[in-house]
Every structure is written in structure tokens, then in C-alpha cells.
Motif scaffolding. Structure first.
Motif, PDB file in Angstrom:
ATOM      1  N   GLU A 186      10.053  -6.320 -26.836  1.00  0.00           N
ATOM      2  CA  GLU A 186       9.978  -5.082 -26.050  1.00  0.00           C
ATOM      3  C   GLU A 186      10.696  -5.316 -24.727  1.00  0.00           C
ATOM      4  OE1 GLU A 186       5.943  -3.689 -25.305  1.00  0.00           O
ATOM      5  OE2 GLU A 186       6.641  -2.820 -23.418  1.00  0.00           O
ATOM      6  N   ILE A 187      11.693  -4.474 -24.434  1.00  0.00           N
ATOM      7  CA  ILE A 187      12.354  -4.631 -23.139  1.00  0.00           C
ATOM      8  C   ILE A 187      11.974  -3.540 -22.141  1.00  0.00           C
ATOM      9  CG2 ILE A 187      14.288  -6.122 -23.793  1.00  0.00           C
ATOM     10  CD1 ILE A 187      16.020  -3.639 -24.189  1.00  0.00           C
ATOM     11  N   TRP A 188      11.723  -2.330 -22.649  1.00  0.00           N
ATOM     12  CA  TRP A 188      11.529  -1.240 -21.686  1.00  0.00           C
ATOM     13  C   TRP A 188      10.441  -0.295 -22.185  1.00  0.00           C
ATOM     14  CZ3 TRP A 188      16.554   1.391 -19.399  1.00  0.00           C
ATOM     15  CH2 TRP A 188      16.257   1.980 -18.168  1.00  0.00           C
ATOM     16  N   ASN A 189       9.565   0.066 -21.286  1.00  0.00           N
ATOM     17  CA  ASN A 189       8.471   0.958 -21.623  1.00  0.00           C
ATOM     18  C   ASN A 189       8.602   2.230 -20.778  1.00  0.00           C
ATOM     19  OD1 ASN A 189       6.055   2.001 -22.488  1.00  0.00           O
ATOM     20  ND2 ASN A 189       4.841   0.214 -21.969  1.00  0.00           N
TER      21      ASN A 189
ATOM     22  N   MET B 291       9.630  -6.324 -12.480  1.00  0.00           N
ATOM     23  CA  MET B 291       9.698  -5.128 -13.303  1.00  0.00           C
ATOM     24  C   MET B 291      10.649  -4.111 -12.659  1.00  0.00           C
ATOM     25  SD  MET B 291       6.674  -2.660 -14.798  1.00  0.00           S
ATOM     26  CE  MET B 291       5.626  -3.912 -15.520  1.00  0.00           C
TER      27      MET B 291
ATOM     28  N   PHE C 260       6.695 -11.926 -12.948  1.00  0.00           N
ATOM     29  CA  PHE C 260       7.995 -11.412 -13.396  1.00  0.00           C
ATOM     30  C   PHE C 260       8.375 -10.222 -12.527  1.00  0.00           C
ATOM     31  CE2 PHE C 260       6.658  -7.541 -15.690  1.00  0.00           C
ATOM     32  CZ  PHE C 260       5.297  -7.777 -15.824  1.00  0.00           C
TER      33      PHE C 260
ATOM     34  N   GLU D 169       8.736   3.019 -26.323  1.00  0.00           N
ATOM     35  CA  GLU D 169       9.163   1.665 -25.997  1.00  0.00           C
ATOM     36  C   GLU D 169      10.489   1.351 -26.676  1.00  0.00           C
ATOM     37  OE1 GLU D 169       5.060  -0.591 -24.887  1.00  0.00           O
ATOM     38  OE2 GLU D 169       5.656  -0.795 -26.972  1.00  0.00           O
TER      39      GLU D 169
ATOM     40  N   ARG E  34      13.486 -10.396 -19.347  1.00  0.00           N
ATOM     41  CA  ARG E  34      13.737 -10.091 -20.765  1.00  0.00           C
ATOM     42  C   ARG E  34      15.115  -9.475 -20.960  1.00  0.00           C
ATOM     43  NH1 ARG E  34       8.050  -7.765 -23.335  1.00  0.00           N
ATOM     44  NH2 ARG E  34       6.694  -9.368 -22.395  1.00  0.00           N
TER      45      ARG E  34
ATOM     46  N   ASP F 281      -1.552 -12.517 -18.886  1.00  0.00           N
ATOM     47  CA  ASP F 281      -0.626 -13.232 -19.760  1.00  0.00           C
ATOM     48  C   ASP F 281      -0.622 -14.737 -19.502  1.00  0.00           C
ATOM     49  OD1 ASP F 281       0.274 -11.117 -21.369  1.00  0.00           O
ATOM     50  OD2 ASP F 281       1.656 -10.431 -19.817  1.00  0.00           O
TER      51      ASP F 281
ATOM     52  N   ARG G  59       0.741 -11.060 -13.804  1.00  0.00           N
ATOM     53  CA  ARG G  59      -0.231 -10.743 -14.860  1.00  0.00           C
ATOM     54  C   ARG G  59      -1.001 -12.008 -15.208  1.00  0.00           C
ATOM     55  NH1 ARG G  59       2.259  -6.001 -18.823  1.00  0.00           N
ATOM     56  NH2 ARG G  59       2.571  -4.530 -17.112  1.00  0.00           N
TER      57      ARG G  59
ATOM     58  N   GLY H 197       9.089   0.827 -16.982  1.00  0.00           N
ATOM     59  CA  GLY H 197       9.147  -0.573 -16.566  1.00  0.00           C
ATOM     60  C   GLY H 197       9.945  -1.404 -17.547  1.00  0.00           C
ATOM     61  N   MET H 198      10.885  -2.161 -16.998  1.00  0.00           N
ATOM     62  CA  MET H 198      11.681  -3.076 -17.836  1.00  0.00           C
ATOM     63  C   MET H 198      11.627  -4.453 -17.200  1.00  0.00           C
ATOM     64  SD  MET H 198      15.519  -2.849 -19.337  1.00  0.00           S
ATOM     65  CE  MET H 198      16.394  -2.312 -17.871  1.00  0.00           C
ATOM     66  N   GLY H 199      11.259  -5.458 -17.981  1.00  0.00           N
ATOM     67  CA  GLY H 199      11.179  -6.817 -17.458  1.00  0.00           C
ATOM     68  C   GLY H 199      12.573  -7.374 -17.197  1.00  0.00           C
TER      69      GLY H 199
ATOM     70  N   ARG I 201       8.585 -14.595 -24.140  1.00  0.00           N
ATOM     71  CA  ARG I 201       8.765 -13.404 -23.309  1.00  0.00           C
ATOM     72  C   ARG I 201       7.735 -13.178 -22.211  1.00  0.00           C
ATOM     73  NH1 ARG I 201       5.760 -11.555 -27.780  1.00  0.00           N
ATOM     74  NH2 ARG I 201       4.447  -9.741 -27.389  1.00  0.00           N
ATOM     75  N   HIS I 202       6.679 -13.980 -22.155  1.00  0.00           N
ATOM     76  CA  HIS I 202       5.632 -13.707 -21.161  1.00  0.00           C
ATOM     77  C   HIS I 202       5.655 -14.687 -19.993  1.00  0.00           C
ATOM     78  CE1 HIS I 202       3.675 -11.522 -24.600  1.00  0.00           C
ATOM     79  NE2 HIS I 202       3.550 -10.638 -23.622  1.00  0.00           N
ATOM     80  N   HIS I 203       5.497 -14.133 -18.802  1.00  0.00           N
ATOM     81  CA  HIS I 203       5.354 -14.927 -17.576  1.00  0.00           C
ATOM     82  C   HIS I 203       4.085 -14.518 -16.850  1.00  0.00           C
ATOM     83  CE1 HIS I 203       9.392 -16.229 -18.185  1.00  0.00           C
ATOM     84  NE2 HIS I 203       9.865 -15.003 -18.081  1.00  0.00           N
TER      85      HIS I 203
END
Ligand code: ATP
Ligand code: MG
Ligand code: MG
Ligand code: MG
Length: 475
Positions: A199-202, A92, A90, A173, A232, A76, A69, A227-229, A85-87
Motif C-alpha cells: 500500500e503506498i497511498w490512502n 507521510m 516515517f 487505497e 514506501r 507498528d 506509530r 496519506g502516502m508514506g 514497509r513498516h517503521h
């Protein structure tokens, strides 16, 4: 303590047991979507399956997808070094239903994986649904038994869409509460973008196709995309707050510390470097080479941003390419192609470091001069333009330096100098690359592999455009 690799395995195993086909990560360069800069979600490789344009021999799938991203819609890059939390790069973890199960099972699977397989306490989780989604709300509150105190209904944040048109739908989420000693409020509150509730999972309930006139038409077969990072959920499982404290990042931070001669592992620049070595290495691994336009320019921007942070730490020699080995050690088992291309990746990174080294020092000196004489907090457009045009400083790199010193850029001034330069080039009839259009993408390119040019020793990536095999040499 669960290692990142064990979490990845546990996820794929759980969903395989629930009848999902385990599908490999696809390339960071989307093979089926020339409008998309990089693969930025697990669903990208399944886009046509959701739309019904492509059939697969399975109706449930699971994957661990490498994502970038940076640039494009989900960007990001500017968050890296600033949030926990942002990379830019990452992984998913995702499960997908192509017209098979819908909300009830998607929610049940998600909850069971988190609370039973991973054993997370329900009191630390917070769930959101779309304001209009009574069905999902009932499943969470009445069937799963999530407490109404840790549940909210939100609007835009819980409606997901792929783009202006295409599949879309309400989402749900799941957040993890990292505890009262971290500042930030629950989802929907004023401070929800701080890093207490992460936020871990969407879970996306793909229910509609948005038409070009904006109308939402129900899909014939409602689907699921989640999607879950990995980084995270690894932070949660390893009892740490920031993604940079997980096993995988600690190894990269140590390598970056050694390579730059830095002792403080919490140094922000080290985090940026540790993040960027992943996106840069994987992008090169997937056939992207640094250049002045399109995907290659995004890669160049990330590389130069990392190199500048090394420079800030006092490292004036090439160091970035030496981190590939540590990355291969961490991720080479999950991604054998990384190990296979290690030498080429190192070479591409080193070449870029050597090239940027020629102008980085001088550019920094010009910038310091300009800052010394600065009246106010805005760096003049002329400085930004000179750094860009003569010293190869991407604008976001200059902005990164400005932000460290609480300064901003005169972007309008910079733009008008760019325009003037383009007008001059047009008038003189000479060809000048259009740098402002540097996110434009040409036709679909399929990466075929690397080859070494015997005479020059340069690395070339082989791409296939339709039936024509072309060689790009942008080193
Ligand atoms: P956020 O609101 O925290 O920026 P998001 O809503 O943009 O996340 P999604 O598009 O829903 O993220 O992506 C699905 C999941 O991927 C997220 O729940 C998160 O776990 C993970 N994720 C998203 N962006 C990043 C990133 N830049 N770095 C690491 N993980 C990410
Ligand atoms: Mg985001
Ligand atoms: Mg979000
Ligand atoms: Mg989300």
C-alpha cells in the motif's frame, strides 16, 4: 533515480500548483489532542478543521508530516525488522481538502501525481475502494480508466475512522505491485499482508461524523484526507523492494554498521537500529524524554529495544547516540530543528544508554539461564517480571528476544506478579508508580524548548501546561 528529498519536494510542489497551501509538519506530540499518544498521520494537525471547530485561511493544504506509530492505536513497533514497509518513524505526504474538492479531484490528483509526475506504469498499480462506494468505483473505472483486473472492493480495510467518534468515511487505497518474485497476493486475497502488493497511498473521503451512539451523520462539508508514506514511494521510485534499501536508510544502515562493527548491511538488527534512531531522535527533538510512563515510556521502550539489538551485534559500549550525526546529515535540511537540537538529542540518548548498560548484561545473563532450563516454548512470567522490575527490560523487549528464538511469554503470569507487587505497595502505603497505566496521558503539553542546567549539566525540556511553565527532568 529520484532521491527521497526530491520526491518530497515534487509532491509538495505538485499540490501547491493545484492550489494547496504548503503547511509545515507539526510536532510528534499532538498539540490539540491529549487522547492521542503521538502524531500518527498527516491529518492530526487538521483534526479540528475537519470537524469545523477551527477555521484556516485556506481550504486546501499539503504537508510532509513526521509520524510515529509505536504504542497507542496504530502500533507498528513489532513490525519493524519483520516487514519491508513498516517503521516506527516515517514521513507521510498528504493533501487535504476542507470542504473543497471531494472524490473526483482527490482521485484525479493522486493518479496524475503517480503516473504523470512520477511516471509510474499503470500496470503496476492496484486500486481498492469500499464495497459500498459506487461513486469512487465509477471514477476509477470509467473516468480514470483503471483496469477492472487490478481493482477490488473491500470492507473494513477501506473504511477509515479517526477513533470511536469523529470524522470518518470510505477510503480508497493505491498499491504498488513489486513483482512476481516477491511472495504475496493482491489486496483482499489471503496473502495480501505479505509484501508483494505494498500500500503506498490512502485516500480518505471524509463524509460522516460518527456519533457516540455509533450513528453516522453526514458532514455538512465532505472533505479529503490522504496519506502516502515517503519511504514506501521512495522504494518504488528507486527500484528497490524494501524501504531499508532507499537512499536515506542506506546511509543510516552504514552508520549503524560502523557503530556496531557489523559488516552485513542486511542484518535485521541493523534495520531495527536504523529505524529506531529516527523515532528516538525526533521524539527527543519534539521534547519527549525517556521516563517510566506515558509518551516517555514509549520512547524508553524504543531506545532500549535499539540498544539491545546493538548488544546482540556484540557492541557493549554506548553506540546509539553516535548515529544522530548521520541522521542530521540525512534529514537536517528538511528538519532544521533536528540539527539545532543535535547536541541535546545525543546527550539524552547517551544518558539512557549508560543507564541501561548497568543492567542489560546481567538481565541477559538471567534470561539465558532461564532459557537454558526451559521446558517447552514459554518463558515463565517470573522471568519476564524480574527482567522488567529489576533489570529495566520493557516487556516488548523481552518479547522481541523471545520471538527471535520462536518462544512466547507467559503474560498472564507476569501480570499477576505485577498485581501482587502493586497490592504490596498499597498495603505498605508506599508510593509506587503504576507501570501498567504507562500509556495514560496528562493534560496537553506544549513544548517550549530545551535548557541546560548549569550545575548538573542535565538536559531539561521546558513544557507549558496551560499557563504554567513546568520543567520536566526525567534524565
Ligand atoms: P499498512 O496497511 O501497510 O499497515 P496502513 O493502512 O496502516 O498501512 P495508513 O494508516 O493508511 O497505513 O497510512 C497512510 C500511508 O502511510 C500508508 O498508505 C503508507 O504508505 C504509510 N504508512 C503507514 N504506516 C506506515 C509505517 N509504519 N511505516 C511507513 N509508512 C507507513
Ligand atoms: Mg498499518
Ligand atoms: Mg492498510
Ligand atoms: Mg491504509
Amino acid at each position: 533515480m529520484m532521491k527521497s528529498a526530491e520526491i518530497r519536494d515534487a509532491f509538495l510542489k505538485y499540490f501547491a500548483e493545484q492550489g494547496h497551501e504548503v503547511v509545515n509538519s507539526s510536532s510528534l506530540v499532538p498539540g490539540n489532542d491529549p487522547t492521542l499518544l503521538f502524531t500518527n498521520a498527516g491529518m492530526v494537525q487538521f483534526k479540528d478543521v475537519f470537524l469545523g471547530a477551527e477555521k484556516r485561511p485556506y481550504s486546501r493544504a499539503t504537508s510532509s508530516q513526521r509520524c510515529v506509530r509505536a504504542g497507542g492505536k496504530h502500533n507498528d513497533l513489532e513490525n519493524v525488522g519483520y516487514t519491508a514497509r513498516h517503521h516506527t518513524f516515517f514521513e507521510m505526504l498528504g493533501n487535504f481538502s476542507f470542504g473543497d474538492y471531494f472524490k473526483r479531484d482527490a482521485i484525479r490528483f493522486g493518479w496524475e501525481f503517480l503516473t504523470k509526475v512520477l511516471g509510474l506504469p499503470a500496470e503496476r498499480l492496484w486500486v481498492t475502494v469500499h464495497i459500498s462506494d459506487d461513486e469512487a468505483a465509477d471514477i476509477w473505472l470509467k473516468e480514470v480508466g483503471v483496469s477492472a483486473d487490478r481493482f477490488s472492493r473491500l470492507d473494513e480495510d477501506n473504511f477509515w475512522q479517526m477513533g470511536d467518534t469523529g470524522p470518518c468515511g470510505p477510503s480508497s487505497e493505491i498499491f504498488y505491485d513489486h513483482g512476481a518474485d516477491v511472495p504475496g497476493g493482491p489486496p483482499g486475497s489471503e496473502n495480501d499482508d505479505l509484501d508483494r502488493y505494498i500500500e503506498i497511498w490512502n485516500l480518505v473521503f471524509m463524509q460522516f461524523e460518527r456519533q457516540s451512539n455509533g450513528e453516522l451523520v453526514p458532514l455538512p462539508r465532505p472533505s479529503v484526507d490522504t496519506g502516502m508514506g515517503l519511504e514506501r514511494i521512495a522504494a518504488v521510485m528507486q527500484g528497490v523492494h524494501s524501504n531499508y534499501e532507499i537512499d536515506l536508510f542506506q546511509a543510516l544502515l552504514r552508520a549503524a554498521a560502523t557503530a556496531t562493527g557489523t559488516s552485513d548491511l542486511e542484518n535485521k538488527s541493523l534495520r531495527v537500529i536504523a529505524d529506531h534512531i529516527r523515532s528516538c531522535s525526533f521524539l527527543v527533538c519534539d521534547g519527549v524524554l525517556p521516563s517510566n510512563e506515558g509518551r516517555g515510556y514509549v520512547l524508553r521502550r524504543i531506545m532500549r529495544r535499539a540498544i539491545r539489538h546493538g548488544h546482540k551485534l556484540g557492541q557493549t559500549n554506548s553506540f546509539f547516540h553516535t548515529l544522530v550525526a548521520a541522521l542530521v546529515e540525512q534529514m537536517g535540511d528538511a528538519y532544521p530543528e533536528l540539527r539545532q537540537h543535535q547536541a541535546q538529542i545525543e546527550k539524552v540518548l547517551l544518558t539512557e544508554e549508560q543507564q541501561f548498560a548497568k543492567t542489560l548484561d546481567k538481565g541477559m545473563a538471567i534470561l539465558e539461564d532461564s532459557l537454558a532450563g526451559l521446558d517447552g516454548s514459554v518463558i515463565p512470567g517470573e522471568t519476564v517480571f524480574t527482567l522488567y522490575d529489576t533489570y529495566g527490560f520493557p516487556v516488548d523487549l523481552t518479547n522481541d528476544i523471545a520471538r527471535e528464538r520462536s518462544l512466547t511469554l507467559d503474560l498472564d503470569g507476569y501480570e499477576s506478579l505485577m498485581e501482587a507487587q502493586k497490592a504490596r505497595a498499597r498495603a505498605s502505603g508506599s508510593f509506587k508508580m503504576d507501570y501498567t497505566a504507562n500509556l495514560s496521558l496528562e493534560g496537553t503539553t506544549e513544548f517550549l524548548g530545551y535548557t541546560h542546567l548549569e550545575e548538573s549539566g542535565k538536559v531539561q525540556a521546558l513544557f507549558k501546561d496551560g499557563e504554567k511553565v513546568s520543567q520536566l527532568n526525567e534524565g
